[in-house]
Design an enzyme around this catalytic site. Structure first.
Site, PDB file in Angstrom:
ATOM      1  N   SER A 538     -43.150  -3.869 -14.929  1.00  0.00           N
ATOM      2  CA  SER A 538     -43.942  -5.082 -15.067  1.00  0.00           C
ATOM      3  C   SER A 538     -43.794  -5.623 -16.491  1.00  0.00           C
ATOM      4  CB  SER A 538     -45.396  -4.803 -14.689  1.00  0.00           C
ATOM      5  OG  SER A 538     -46.091  -6.001 -14.444  1.00  0.00           O
ATOM      6  N   ASP A 624     -43.624  -9.577  -4.202  1.00  0.00           N
ATOM      7  CA  ASP A 624     -44.420  -9.419  -5.423  1.00  0.00           C
ATOM      8  C   ASP A 624     -44.935 -10.785  -5.867  1.00  0.00           C
ATOM      9  OD1 ASP A 624     -45.485  -8.784  -7.899  1.00  0.00           O
ATOM     10  OD2 ASP A 624     -43.766  -7.596  -8.541  1.00  0.00           O
ATOM     11  N   HIS A 658     -46.051  -5.742  -5.665  1.00  0.00           N
ATOM     12  CA  HIS A 658     -45.894  -5.347  -7.058  1.00  0.00           C
ATOM     13  C   HIS A 658     -45.863  -3.831  -7.238  1.00  0.00           C
ATOM     14  CE1 HIS A 658     -45.824  -6.332 -11.290  1.00  0.00           C
ATOM     15  NE2 HIS A 658     -46.875  -5.569 -11.537  1.00  0.00           N
TER      16      HIS A 658
END
Length: 686
Positions: A538, A624, A658
């Protein structure tokens, strides 16, 4: 496209102009998710990655079996007491998801746990395996039992896009009620009488901006919006205090917060404002009997704890004053006790404030560890539930007896296969950054490992999120093969207090990247590391892209998971989810030329050059909604076009969000794939 050679992304020049700067983006076409050509390209990349890593299939299976073999597959959590019930979850061998259960309470002590056996009198609340059905992906957004214990509100998602469908279950009959709401966000809260459930929904940018009230048994068309947040920098959420006296509606940006409260026994009433938002001031509230507790940072960088009268919640009186060396993280109110979760010298801790007695802190035996309150739903209690772990101690659940002031170990995660913490060592080292700042590094290795050793160095460094020392079953597959594992606690995170975060954001963001490189070079110089594989996800994936550009020769490989590598293009587009909110983290490059130039100087996609890069593995998910799949797809395409070295691999989960694959066995296989790639890239004997 052939799977025997790297796919070549077509180039479709797309111009953008900002602050007089004209930029051509050849791979912007990949942002069109529903274009068959985009899907075909991602599938071609997956085929190439499968071919390029096909020699690792046996090793991946070996590591998967190691992870599985160390895990007690049929297990249950320590029950948590709430009113007349003990709540817990359990897992069953061969099943992907957990099962939520409860048993009627009989006495104050938790029921005796017996591995592999449900507790006598068990009532199954939710079975994740039944809810998931044949879906490739499954996740839950909320699971909340009404205060009287008769109703359960829960929400599910089957795509990974973090948009859930709410259902309500009657726990006395086991039947689902007709109540069903689609498209809601995480969380929610019951009114005190269980007549109403409050939930949030999102706007077109997928920002949670409305709180709704649903009256049980009525049509969802009659649901009322009790609050709407129009400032695009703010998210909102709703919860219930532990005392169940107040509903709390919180609005927050990255740097500012605002709270409204409503008596929980008056669900149709109006929420009242605690204190108006003031830019840069964050605060939160909990109810503590005859007063509120307020944790805030007004004129207190590391936060201060205050009290406030119930009828004047904006009138704050200091209880724990600000300290430059201690970051107050959270406060929990109990009858007769206040418990503060804090951070000092890079470690977490617990401070107890007994009513009418001197405050004190709970001590723990290891030099590095992580501890936090965990599972404390009861307002009236003499026991504080804590979660504890270190890099060698598996996750542990303690009760702390607030009267006797002693820790009681209730459960330590079982690690099968003969794991002995005494076979491993953990260390704290300090690297020196370019500007002289000392950067902590947490390290774990098997005792007697030959040094220097191949090393995985993990980092994040954003949003004041701290990567604290913790245990990993999967990591043992590296440590037992002679690896060192290290975490660089770099600026931009919160490990050393609020200033640590401030020194790694906005126009000081590059400190995050140079701190990580300094940590890597320290490990090499101090004879820890023979080669270093960098790993992050991320915002930590942005870190991976940045350090690959900044110091590619320092790293033998890079693993970037759901990486935020096209940050500048994303932050320039206010129509995308999260963008406007993110301006308080990275700056606003759309309206500020200085911010634009600074971001452009470090964002990974813009700074790929013709230098030699280490092997790079990028992993992303098609659904995501936080970091879009096209960011790593574009990055890998540009690396192949411009960079040298590699190879550069892209793996896209076509049915995930995600957090990657949702089932535990699927996620273990995914981790085994990454670890196999790391071992192969580091040229370690398998």
């Amino acid at each position: 496209m052939s799977s025997q050679t790297p796919p070549t992304a077509k180039k479709v020049p797309s111009e953008r102009v900002h602050h007089g700067d004209t930029v051509v983006d050849d791979y912007a076409w990949l942002t069109v998710k529903d274009d068959p050509e985009t899907i075909a390209y991602l599938e071609a990349e997956n085929a190439y990655t499968r071919q390029a890593t096909s020699h690792l299939e046996e090793l991946q299976e070996t590591i998967f079996q190691e992870i599985k073999g160390r895990t007690l597959e049929t297990d249950l959590s320590v029950p948590t007491r709430k009113k007349g019930w003990w709540y817990y979850s359990r897992t069953e061998e061969g099943k992907q998801y957990g099962i939520q259960c409860r048993v009627a309470a009989d006495g104050d002590a938790p029921p005796e746990l017996k591995a592999g056996e449900p507790l006598p009198g068990e009532q199954v609340l939710l079975d994740g395996n039944e809810l998931a059905g044949d879906n490739d992906f499954f996740s839950m957004g909320t699971s909340a039992v009404s205060p009287d214990g008769t109703l359960l509100a829960y929400s599910v998602n089957f795509t990974g896009d973090e948009r859930f469908t709410l259902r309500v279950k009657d726990l006395t009959t086991g039947e689902l009620l007709d109540d069903e709401v689609s498209g809601i966000f995480y969380g929610g809260a019951w009114s005190a009488d269980g007549r109403a459930f409050f939930y949030t929904t999102v706007d077109d940018a997928w920002r949670p901006n409305r709180v709704h009230r649903h009256m049980i048994g009525t049509s969802t068309e009659d649901d009322v919006v009790v609050h709407q947040e129009d400032d695009e920098r703010f998210w909102i959420g709703v919860g219930l205090t532990r005392s169940e006296r107040y509903l709390v509606l919180s609005a927050g940006s990255k740097i500012t917060s605002e709270v409204r409260i409503l008596e929980a026994d008056d669900p149709t009433g109006e929420f009242r404002l605690v204190r108006p938002r003031e830019t840069g001031v964050e605060y939160g509230l909990d109810h503590a009997g005859d007063h509120f507790l307020i944790l805030h940072n007004q004129n207190a960088e590391n936060f201060e704890l205050a009290t406030a009268p119930l009828d004047a919640p904006a009138d704050w009186t200091p209880l724990i004053e600000h300290r430059a060396d201690t970051r107050l993280l959270n406060v929990e109110a109990f009858q007769g006790y206040t418990v503060v979760h804090l951070r000092r010298d890079g470690l977490t801790g617990i401070r107890v404030l007994p009513e009418g007695a001197e405050p004190y802190e709970i001590s723990f035996p290891e030099p590095i560890y992580d501890v936090a309150p965990s599972g404390n739903p009861e307002f009236v209690t003499e026991r504080l539930r804590l979660g504890y772990t270190s890099m060698i101690t598996p996750p542990s659940v303690y009760d702390y007896d607030l009267r006797a002031r002693e820790l009681i170990l209730l459960k330590r995660k079982t690690v099968l296969g003969g794991y002995d913490p005494a076979d491993y060592e953990q260390f704290r080292e300090w690297a020196t950054a370019e500007d002289g700042t000392r950067v902590p590094i947490s390290i774990v290795a098997r005792k007697g490992v030959e040094r220097p050793a191949p090393t995985v160095l993990y980092g994040y460094g954003s949003y004041e999120i701290s990567i604290d020392p913790s245990f990993s079953v999967a990591r043992l597959s590296l440590l037992d093969r002679g690896f060192v594992f290290a975490v660089a606690h770099i600026r931009g995170g919160g490990e050393m207090g609020r200033h640590w975060y401030e020194d790694g954001k906005f126009q000081q963001k590059k400190n995050t990247f140079t701190d990580f490189v300094a940590a890597a070079k320290h490990l090499a110089a101090e004879n820890w590391s023979s080669s270093i594989i960098a790993r992050g996800g991320s915002a930590g994936g942005l870190l991976m892209g940045a350090i690959a550009n900044l110091s590619p020769e320092t790293f033998a490989g890079v693993v970037a998971e759901v990486p935020f590598v096209d940050a500048l293009n994303t932050i320039l587009d206010p129509s995308l989810p999260l963008t406007i909110i993110e301006w308080d983290e990275w700056g606003d490059p759309l309206h500020n030329a200085e911010v634009y130039e600074y971001m452009k100087s470090y964002t990974p996609y813009e700074n790929v050059s013709g230098q030699i890069y280490p092997p790079i593995l990028a992993i992303t998910s098609l659904n995501d909604t936080r970091v879009y799949y096209h960011e790593p797809a574009k990055w890998i395409a540009r690396l192949r076009e411009v960079g040298k070295g590699g190879p550069f691999l892209l793996k896209t989960e076509m049915e995930a969000g995600h957090g990657g694959r949702s089932g535990r066995y699927d996620s273990w296989r995914e981790e085994a794939f990454v670890l196999a790639w790391i071992l192969d890239t580091a040229k370690v004997e398998r």
